[in-house]
Design an enzyme around this catalytic site. Structure first.
Site, PDB file in Angstrom:
ATOM      1  N   LYS A  22      41.792  66.537  44.015  1.00 48.86           N
ATOM      2  CA  LYS A  22      42.880  67.028  43.165  1.00 48.86           C
ATOM      3  C   LYS A  22      42.364  67.362  41.772  1.00 48.86           C
ATOM      4  CE  LYS A  22      46.848  65.049  40.682  1.00 48.86           C
ATOM      5  NZ  LYS A  22      46.213  64.700  39.406  1.00 48.86           N
ATOM      6  N   ASN A  23      41.560  66.477  41.205  1.00 43.60           N
ATOM      7  CA  ASN A  23      41.095  66.668  39.841  1.00 43.60           C
ATOM      8  C   ASN A  23      39.999  67.721  39.727  1.00 43.60           C
ATOM      9  OD1 ASN A  23      42.892  64.771  38.843  1.00 43.60           O
ATOM     10  ND2 ASN A  23      41.439  63.080  39.054  1.00 43.60           N
ATOM     11  N   ARG A  92      50.077  67.549  33.715  1.00 44.07           N
ATOM     12  CA  ARG A  92      49.162  67.547  32.584  1.00 44.07           C
ATOM     13  C   ARG A  92      48.163  68.704  32.690  1.00 44.07           C
ATOM     14  NH1 ARG A  92      47.680  65.892  27.455  1.00 44.07           N
ATOM     15  NH2 ARG A  92      45.432  65.700  27.333  1.00 44.07           N
ATOM     16  N   CYS A 116      51.965  62.157  34.415  1.00 44.19           N
ATOM     17  CA  CYS A 116      52.323  60.752  34.524  1.00 44.19           C
ATOM     18  C   CYS A 116      52.424  60.099  33.146  1.00 44.19           C
ATOM     19  CB  CYS A 116      51.269  59.996  35.345  1.00 44.19           C
ATOM     20  SG  CYS A 116      51.415  60.234  37.128  1.00 44.19           S
ATOM     21  N   ARG A 121      48.111  61.215  25.748  1.00 48.32           N
ATOM     22  CA  ARG A 121      46.962  62.057  26.102  1.00 48.32           C
ATOM     23  C   ARG A 121      47.054  63.355  25.309  1.00 48.32           C
ATOM     24  NH1 ARG A 121      46.746  61.987  32.585  1.00 48.32           N
ATOM     25  NH2 ARG A 121      48.989  62.159  32.403  1.00 48.32           N
ATOM     26  N   PRO A 122      46.695  63.297  24.018  1.00 48.62           N
ATOM     27  CA  PRO A 122      46.839  64.472  23.165  1.00 48.62           C
ATOM     28  C   PRO A 122      45.869  65.574  23.550  1.00 48.62           C
ATOM     29  CG  PRO A 122      45.620  62.750  22.031  1.00 48.62           C
ATOM     30  CD  PRO A 122      46.109  62.149  23.308  1.00 48.62           C
ATOM     31  N   ASP A 124      44.394  67.393  21.187  1.00 52.03           N
ATOM     32  CA  ASP A 124      43.715  67.733  19.944  1.00 52.03           C
ATOM     33  C   ASP A 124      42.260  68.111  20.152  1.00 52.03           C
ATOM     34  OD1 ASP A 124      43.398  65.036  20.668  1.00 52.03           O
ATOM     35  OD2 ASP A 124      42.821  64.465  18.641  1.00 52.03           O
ATOM     36  N   ASP A 304      41.514  55.644  37.333  1.00 50.85           N
ATOM     37  CA  ASP A 304      42.384  56.073  38.426  1.00 50.85           C
ATOM     38  C   ASP A 304      42.326  55.146  39.640  1.00 50.85           C
ATOM     39  OD1 ASP A 304      43.464  58.183  37.101  1.00 50.85           O
ATOM     40  OD2 ASP A 304      42.346  59.741  38.144  1.00 50.85           O
ATOM     41  N   VAL A 326      40.862  52.969  28.973  1.00 52.33           N
ATOM     42  CA  VAL A 326      41.043  54.425  28.910  1.00 52.33           C
ATOM     43  C   VAL A 326      42.456  54.799  28.471  1.00 52.33           C
ATOM     44  CG1 VAL A 326      40.872  56.588  30.185  1.00 52.33           C
ATOM     45  CG2 VAL A 326      39.257  54.723  30.671  1.00 52.33           C
ATOM     46  N   ARG A 396      52.041  63.707  44.398  1.00 54.93           N
ATOM     47  CA  ARG A 396      51.338  64.571  43.447  1.00 54.93           C
ATOM     48  C   ARG A 396      49.829  64.491  43.650  1.00 54.93           C
ATOM     49  NH1 ARG A 396      51.664  62.635  38.347  1.00 54.93           N
ATOM     50  NH2 ARG A 396      50.387  64.439  37.818  1.00 54.93           N
TER      51      ARG A 396
END
Length: 417
Positions: A22-23, A92, A116, A121-122, A124, A304, A326, A396
């Site tokens: 998925k990632n 995300r 999620c 989780r910015p 920037d 994860d 994390v 998901r």
């Protein structure tokens, strides 16, 4: 909205094929925007997040052809440069489209992404990279507009080895003028997979898999064929399911090197692994015993896998400590596991887990993707029946999880409300 009904299972036995990561597939789908030629991607798991990403591409004007486990994406007719919020808010990974659209068209408008609720989780670091490459950034009423008259190579140091920022900057840089160097970048296998995909398109990327990536910009990228790497988090989840049921399974379509942080910890707990001719065998080598776990960016223990691992710890002998470094809000599953009879106490960013002799099935709720997977694992070993609601979180990230587990002996079924 569906539910999973799970009863205590006998030891899991049999073979299980791991789906594409998925990632990995999400940034690779985003990267297809960089070319006006078709891209053929294989081993695609059609998860809810993947379907959302395909809808996002389609909203921009991409043409998509889906097959059994592959997809052909053509972005030669893209015209829209603003992503619809109703889709952006779902995942995300939607923000990964920003880099490719900016690189190819010079402007993109996007709202803050969803996903999620596991912590702040910015974006920037993404914006920092774009800015250093010459982009102008304007934020108004939650909408981010990023524009440029032409991206230029730059030296970019990431304050934290963010996977998403590394991917987004890398995709933007492949068509920038000159050379881009990304330092202190993420080293996850999914970064390497994306770099290989981009290089097949004609990009010039070296160093992926290390903490320094070099990208030499090019004017034109072509289409290509690519096969997504196996999902190491899905694989780790099924390894733990085998361990908690004292089963003996063989996982097919896996890369052992990607699983080392998980297999090392499982071995300490007496869940053993060995490579076979067609995958990895996972079996219980003795009584389960608790260990300490600290999540870290790859090659450390993956965040994860933290929730799933905690499920195994709840029924293992002794006490272990889980230290989450994390995300600051990744213990939402603890309350649900304690409802099942677990003994877990929270102290700041640590969870103290004392193993119990047995847990009990009850009604619980999946609060996020990996928390939901943890509840499934616990339910496999709990006495009686467990009902898990809000399973859209689980779907998901796990492709047909109830079918895969059923095939190796789990007592799990999905019901629709």
């Amino acid at each position: 909205m569906g539910k999973f009904i799970i009863e205590k299972s006998s030891p899991l036995r049999g073979r299980i094929k791991i789906s594409g990561a998925k990632n990995s597939v999400l940034p690779i789908l985003a990267a297809t925007i960089l070319t006006d030629k078709s891209c053929d991607i294989n081993e695609v798991p059609f998860l809810k997040d993947v379907e959302t990403m395909l809808e996002l591409l389609n909203s921009l004007g991409a043409e998509i052809i889906k097959n059994k486990d592959s997809v052909i994406v053509s972005c030669n007719k893209i015209s829209n440069k603003e992503l619809p919020y109703d889709l952006v808010k779902k995942i995300r990974a939607s923000f990964l489209i920003a880099g490719p659209v900016l690189a190819r068209f010079g402007i993109v408008r996007i709202q803050m992404p969803g996903g999620c609720p596991i912590g702040v989780r910015p974006v920037d670091l993404h914006l920092k990279g774009f800015s250093l490459m010459g982009a102008k950034i304007k934020q108004e009423h939650g909408v981010i507009e990023i524009s440029t008259k032409g991206l230029k190579g730059a030296d970019i140091y990431l304050d934290f080895p963010s996977v998403g920022a590394t991917e987004n900057i890398m995709m933007a840089a492949v068509m920038a003028k000159g050379v881009t160097n990304i330092s202190n970048c993420a080293v996850e296998p999914e970064i390497v997979d994306l770099a290989q995909f981009l290089n097949q398109m004609g990009a010039k990327i070296t160093g992926a898999g290390s903490d320094n990536i070099k990208i030499i910009g090019t004017d034109i990228l072509n289409g290509c064929k690519h096969t997504i790497i196996p999902d190491r988090i899905e694989a780790g989840t099924y390894m733990i399911a085998a361990g908690i049921t004292k089963g003996d399974i063989i996982m097919q379509n896996v890369i052992p090197e990607h699983l080392k942080p998980v297999t090392a910890k499982l071995k300490e707990m007496n869940v053993m692994t060995e490579e076979t001719s067609d995958g990895i065998r996972v079996y219980c080598g003795g009584n389960l015993k608790n260990v300490d776990v600290k999540t870290m960016p790859f090659p450390g223990f993956p965040t994860d896998m933290q929730a799933q691992f905690m499920s195994l710890m709840t029924v293992s002998k002794g006490t272990g400590i889980v230290n989450e470094t994390v995300f600051e809000n990744r213990f939402m599953h603890v309350g649900e596991l304690n409802r099942m009879g677990a003994d877990i106490k929270l102290e700041s960013n640590s969870a103290i887990v004392t193993g119990v002799k047995k847990t009990m099935g009850t009604k619980v709720k999946a609060t996020d993707l990996r928390a939901g997977a943890a509840l499934i694992i616990s339910a496999l070993a709990a006495e009686g029946e467990t009902e898990i609601s809000d399973i859209y979180h689980i779907e998901r990230g796990y492709y047909k999880i109830e079918e895969k587990l059923s095939k190796i002996g789990a007592n799990i079924k999905k019901i629709e409300d």
